[in-house]
Design a protein around this motif. Sequence first.
Motif, PDB file in Angstrom:
ATOM      1  N   MET A  24      15.678  23.830 -57.545  1.00 62.34           N
ATOM      2  CA  MET A  24      16.865  23.894 -56.690  1.00 62.34           C
ATOM      3  C   MET A  24      16.421  24.107 -55.249  1.00 62.34           C
ATOM      4  O   MET A  24      15.638  25.022 -54.959  1.00 62.34           O
ATOM      5  N   ARG A  25      16.896  23.253 -54.361  1.00 62.69           N
ATOM      6  CA  ARG A  25      16.504  23.316 -52.958  1.00 62.69           C
ATOM      7  C   ARG A  25      17.762  23.299 -52.079  1.00 62.69           C
ATOM      8  O   ARG A  25      18.735  22.618 -52.412  1.00 62.69           O
ATOM      9  N   GLY A  26      17.698  24.010 -50.952  1.00 63.85           N
ATOM     10  CA  GLY A  26      18.847  24.049 -50.050  1.00 63.85           C
ATOM     11  C   GLY A  26      18.433  24.010 -48.596  1.00 63.85           C
ATOM     12  O   GLY A  26      17.428  24.621 -48.212  1.00 63.85           O
ATOM     13  N   VAL A  27      19.189  23.255 -47.799  1.00 67.42           N
ATOM     14  CA  VAL A  27      19.012  23.220 -46.351  1.00 67.42           C
ATOM     15  C   VAL A  27      20.396  23.326 -45.714  1.00 67.42           C
ATOM     16  O   VAL A  27      21.413  23.343 -46.412  1.00 67.42           O
ATOM     17  N   ASN A  28      20.435  23.392 -44.396  1.00 65.65           N
ATOM     18  CA  ASN A  28      21.711  23.595 -43.725  1.00 65.65           C
ATOM     19  C   ASN A  28      22.573  22.329 -43.724  1.00 65.65           C
ATOM     20  O   ASN A  28      22.063  21.209 -43.752  1.00 65.65           O
ATOM     21  N   GLY A 155      18.380  35.196 -44.896  1.00 67.91           N
ATOM     22  CA  GLY A 155      19.501  35.681 -44.104  1.00 67.91           C
ATOM     23  C   GLY A 155      19.206  37.012 -43.430  1.00 67.91           C
ATOM     24  O   GLY A 155      19.636  37.253 -42.294  1.00 67.91           O
ATOM     25  N   GLU A 156      18.478  37.869 -44.128  1.00 72.72           N
ATOM     26  CA  GLU A 156      18.108  39.170 -43.543  1.00 72.72           C
ATOM     27  C   GLU A 156      17.229  38.973 -42.318  1.00 72.72           C
ATOM     28  O   GLU A 156      17.391  39.649 -41.290  1.00 72.72           O
ATOM     29  N   ALA A 157      16.282  38.024 -42.426  1.00 74.56           N
ATOM     30  CA  ALA A 157      15.424  37.729 -41.276  1.00 74.56           C
ATOM     31  C   ALA A 157      16.245  37.127 -40.133  1.00 74.56           C
ATOM     32  O   ALA A 157      16.042  37.470 -38.956  1.00 74.56           O
ATOM     33  N   LEU A 158      17.184  36.245 -40.477  1.00 76.24           N
ATOM     34  CA  LEU A 158      18.056  35.657 -39.455  1.00 76.24           C
ATOM     35  C   LEU A 158      18.886  36.727 -38.758  1.00 76.24           C
ATOM     36  O   LEU A 158      19.073  36.690 -37.538  1.00 76.24           O
ATOM     37  N   ASP A 159      19.401  37.665 -39.535  1.00 81.51           N
ATOM     38  CA  ASP A 159      20.231  38.730 -38.989  1.00 81.51           C
ATOM     39  C   ASP A 159      19.475  39.514 -37.921  1.00 81.51           C
ATOM     40  O   ASP A 159      20.009  39.816 -36.850  1.00 81.51           O
ATOM     41  N   SER A 160      18.222  39.821 -38.214  1.00 84.84           N
ATOM     42  CA  SER A 160      17.400  40.569 -37.250  1.00 84.84           C
ATOM     43  C   SER A 160      17.176  39.764 -35.982  1.00 84.84           C
ATOM     44  O   SER A 160      17.291  40.293 -34.862  1.00 84.84           O
ATOM     45  N   VAL A 161      16.868  38.472 -36.133  1.00 86.39           N
ATOM     46  CA  VAL A 161      16.625  37.610 -34.967  1.00 86.39           C
ATOM     47  C   VAL A 161      17.884  37.481 -34.116  1.00 86.39           C
ATOM     48  O   VAL A 161      17.834  37.601 -32.885  1.00 86.39           O
ATOM     49  N   LEU A 162      19.017  37.251 -34.764  1.00 92.02           N
ATOM     50  CA  LEU A 162      20.272  37.068 -34.027  1.00 92.02           C
ATOM     51  C   LEU A 162      20.685  38.339 -33.285  1.00 92.02           C
ATOM     52  O   LEU A 162      21.191  38.276 -32.158  1.00 92.02           O
ATOM     53  N   ASP A 252      28.946  29.409 -34.999  1.00 90.51           N
ATOM     54  CA  ASP A 252      28.643  28.154 -34.319  1.00 90.51           C
ATOM     55  C   ASP A 252      29.669  27.885 -33.217  1.00 90.51           C
ATOM     56  O   ASP A 252      29.315  27.470 -32.105  1.00 90.51           O
ATOM     57  N   PHE A 253      30.944  28.130 -33.494  1.00 92.35           N
ATOM     58  CA  PHE A 253      31.987  27.963 -32.473  1.00 92.35           C
ATOM     59  C   PHE A 253      31.774  28.956 -31.329  1.00 92.35           C
ATOM     60  O   PHE A 253      31.927  28.609 -30.145  1.00 92.35           O
ATOM     61  N   LEU A 254      31.406  30.176 -31.668  1.00 92.13           N
ATOM     62  CA  LEU A 254      31.202  31.205 -30.655  1.00 92.13           C
ATOM     63  C   LEU A 254      30.046  30.838 -29.723  1.00 92.13           C
ATOM     64  O   LEU A 254      30.088  31.143 -28.520  1.00 92.13           O
ATOM     65  N   MET A 255      29.018  30.168 -30.265  1.00 93.62           N
ATOM     66  CA  MET A 255      27.892  29.773 -29.428  1.00 93.62           C
ATOM     67  C   MET A 255      28.327  28.769 -28.368  1.00 93.62           C
ATOM     68  O   MET A 255      27.789  28.749 -27.254  1.00 93.62           O
ATOM     69  N   ILE A 285      20.788  31.603 -25.323  1.00 93.01           N
ATOM     70  CA  ILE A 285      21.947  31.112 -26.073  1.00 93.01           C
ATOM     71  C   ILE A 285      21.567  29.860 -26.871  1.00 93.01           C
ATOM     72  O   ILE A 285      21.980  29.690 -28.022  1.00 93.01           O
ATOM     73  N   ASP A 286      20.755  28.984 -26.270  1.00 90.57           N
ATOM     74  CA  ASP A 286      20.331  27.779 -26.979  1.00 90.57           C
ATOM     75  C   ASP A 286      19.454  28.132 -28.176  1.00 90.57           C
ATOM     76  O   ASP A 286      19.585  27.539 -29.252  1.00 90.57           O
ATOM     77  N   GLN A 287      18.567  29.105 -27.999  1.00 90.38           N
ATOM     78  CA  GLN A 287      17.724  29.555 -29.112  1.00 90.38           C
ATOM     79  C   GLN A 287      18.578  30.157 -30.228  1.00 90.38           C
ATOM     80  O   GLN A 287      18.336  29.910 -31.418  1.00 90.38           O
ATOM     81  N   MET A 288      19.581  30.928 -29.842  1.00 88.46           N
ATOM     82  CA  MET A 288      20.461  31.549 -30.831  1.00 88.46           C
ATOM     83  C   MET A 288      21.280  30.490 -31.562  1.00 88.46           C
ATOM     84  O   MET A 288      21.498  30.591 -32.778  1.00 88.46           O
ATOM     85  N   ARG A 289      21.726  29.470 -30.839  1.00 89.50           N
ATOM     86  CA  ARG A 289      22.504  28.405 -31.467  1.00 89.50           C
ATOM     87  C   ARG A 289      21.699  27.706 -32.552  1.00 89.50           C
ATOM     88  O   ARG A 289      22.228  27.372 -33.621  1.00 89.50           O
ATOM     89  N   GLU A 290      20.400  27.495 -32.314  1.00 86.20           N
ATOM     90  CA  GLU A 290      19.557  26.865 -33.315  1.00 86.20           C
ATOM     91  C   GLU A 290      19.455  27.720 -34.568  1.00 86.20           C
ATOM     92  O   GLU A 290      19.460  27.206 -35.697  1.00 86.20           O
ATOM     93  N   GLN A 291      19.341  29.031 -34.396  1.00 87.24           N
ATOM     94  CA  GLN A 291      19.251  29.930 -35.543  1.00 87.24           C
ATOM     95  C   GLN A 291      20.575  29.971 -36.310  1.00 87.24           C
ATOM     96  O   GLN A 291      20.591  30.018 -37.541  1.00 87.24           O
ATOM     97  N   VAL A 292      21.676  29.923 -35.582  1.00 86.04           N
ATOM     98  CA  VAL A 292      23.005  29.984 -36.210  1.00 86.04           C
ATOM     99  C   VAL A 292      23.236  28.789 -37.140  1.00 86.04           C
ATOM    100  O   VAL A 292      23.968  28.894 -38.119  1.00 86.04           O
TER     101      VAL A 292
END
Length: 296
Positions: A24-28, A155-162, A252-255, A285-292
Amino acid sequence: MLQSMTGFAVQKGMAQGFTWAMDMRGVNAKGLDLRLRVPDWIEGLEPAMRAILGKAMARGSVSISLRVSRDDEGESLALNSAQLSVVLDAMTEIEAQAMDRGLSLAPSTASDVLGLRGVLDTASVETDTKALREAILADLPDLLDAFLQMRLAEGEALDSVLKDQLNTIADLTDAAAEVLEARRDETAAALRRNLAKVMDNTDDMDEGRIAQELAIIAVKQDITEELDRLRAHIDAARDLLATGSPVGRKLDFLMQEFNREANTLCSKSQNAELTRIGLDLKAVIDQMREQVQNVE
């Protein structure tokens, strides 16, 4: 908790004379896109899997590949009587022609005959696809759990970065407010000087109209509203992160709103330091948008 849309998991199992392997594989993705590659001879398997997966996830492009193999015990050998008859007739003819020519052939054994192509066929044992389907579906929750655990870890890693990026945006917003306050008196003095110059060189123009135009210019250069909106967006983003998935669409809308305020700040800055801060804001903001993009 926040979940990423990226994940991977593998599950193996065996039952009903079969072994299988699922990955099972997943991407955005903007929505939930399920792509299943499963044997179509297992009746009802794909819709049952889709129903289970659809309840467990809200977003992401998720693919599952299932490979099923039959064990050796799932096959048996059967005598092909028609082919055996053809073979024996041919052997009789061969021996008769050999005798006519005075040749003596070695006698054939049963094992010799069975070794000839087509005499023995491989016969498949009847498969209970319903029982096999249920066995595979019973394995699916373990695969799904491992997949979701990986998405949670991502997601935990993303949360810290964001959160770090939001803190940087907040610091830059405060820095812009400090620059704005520091130059407030200077800006007012510059406007007064400009007004005096205009009034000294104007005989017929209405003084009230001139003052109104200068006031409009002053408003266009004021970034107070942009800073207030940036702070409101920061608070909204932090609330969304605290809420947990699925919040990817809202983030994504907020970005987009973050980027709009940063662009306006740069266009209205009229100050080198404010412009630098605005450009730093746009970069973060652009870096954050990519992570979002990876948040479910």
